[in-house]
Motif scaffolding. Structure first.
Motif, short mmCIF file in Angstrom:
data_model
loop_
_atom_site.label_atom_id
_atom_site.label_comp_id
_atom_site.label_asym_id
_atom_site.label_seq_id
_atom_site.Cartn_x
_atom_site.Cartn_y
_atom_site.Cartn_z
N CYS A 82 5.31 6.51 18.55
CA CYS A 82 5.60 7.63 17.66
C CYS A 82 4.84 7.48 16.35
O CYS A 82 4.61 6.38 15.88
N THR A 83 4.46 8.61 15.77
CA THR A 83 3.69 8.64 14.54
C THR A 83 4.44 9.43 13.48
O THR A 83 4.92 10.53 13.74
N LYS A 84 4.54 8.84 12.27
CA LYS A 84 5.19 9.56 11.18
C LYS A 84 4.20 10.59 10.63
O LYS A 84 3.08 10.25 10.27
N ILE A 85 4.64 11.84 10.56
CA ILE A 85 3.81 12.94 10.09
C ILE A 85 3.98 13.13 8.58
O ILE A 85 3.01 13.23 7.84
N SER A 86 5.23 13.20 8.14
CA SER A 86 5.51 13.38 6.72
C SER A 86 6.87 12.82 6.38
O SER A 86 7.66 12.48 7.25
N LYS A 96 6.19 12.50 15.40
CA LYS A 96 5.64 13.07 16.62
C LYS A 96 5.66 11.95 17.67
O LYS A 96 5.25 10.83 17.39
N THR A 97 6.15 12.27 18.88
CA THR A 97 6.16 11.29 19.96
C THR A 97 4.75 11.10 20.50
O THR A 97 3.85 11.88 20.19
N LYS A 98 4.57 10.10 21.34
CA LYS A 98 3.24 9.88 21.95
C LYS A 98 2.86 11.03 22.86
O LYS A 98 1.69 11.25 23.13
N ASP A 99 3.87 11.82 23.32
CA ASP A 99 3.61 12.99 24.16
C ASP A 99 3.36 14.25 23.33
O ASP A 99 3.14 15.32 23.89
N GLY A 100 3.43 14.14 22.00
CA GLY A 100 3.16 15.28 21.13
C GLY A 100 4.37 16.10 20.72
O GLY A 100 4.22 17.14 20.09
#
Length: 132
Positions: A82-86, A96-100
């Motif tokens: 997972c990526t932190k967007i804001s 956002k998960t690795k699947d988007g």
């Protein structure tokens, strides 16, 4: 030998008193919070013994979880792609998960002393995040 037995007895009494005070401290926060209850002491023990998270309640796309702190949750999310967007202050995080899939993490309760923190995750479930 008698002084050693007395010292061991008093050491046990003092340690037991501290353990009881700690339990009372934790239970006060568990009972005061809307998302936790008396029985969640088991979840507190699990996360303080190294579990990544404990699930407290679940809806269709919303779950309330307990972790040690935000750093522990962030590490778990990162480890699962997972990526932190804001971030909006210290309480709202967009990921956002690795699947988007987009999801939001809300901080609910943070107990002083780093005992535990509760979060609500909306948009995905923890099973979806941890799916390899």
């Amino acid at each position: 030998m008698e002084p050693i037995k007395k010292a061991a007895k008093w050491t046990g009494i003092i340690l037991g008193a501290f353990a009881l005070l700690f339990l009372i401290y934790v239970e006060a926060f568990l009972l005061k919070s809307d998302e936790t209850s008396f029985g969640d002491i088991v979840s507190v023990a699990r996360i303080n013994m190294g579990a990544d998270y404990a699930l407290l309640s679940s809806g269709s796309k919303s779950q309330t979880i307990m972790t040690k702190n935000y750093d522990k949750l962030r590490s778990f999310l990162s480890k699962n792609g997972c990526t932190k967007i804001s971030q909006n202050g210290n309480f709202f995080y967009d990921y956002k998960t690795k699947d988007g899939k987009d999801f939001v993490v809300y901080t609910k309760t943070e107990v002083p002393g780093g005992i535990y923190t509760t979060f609500t995750i909306e948009g995905v479930t923890m099973d979806e995040i941890a799916r390899k």
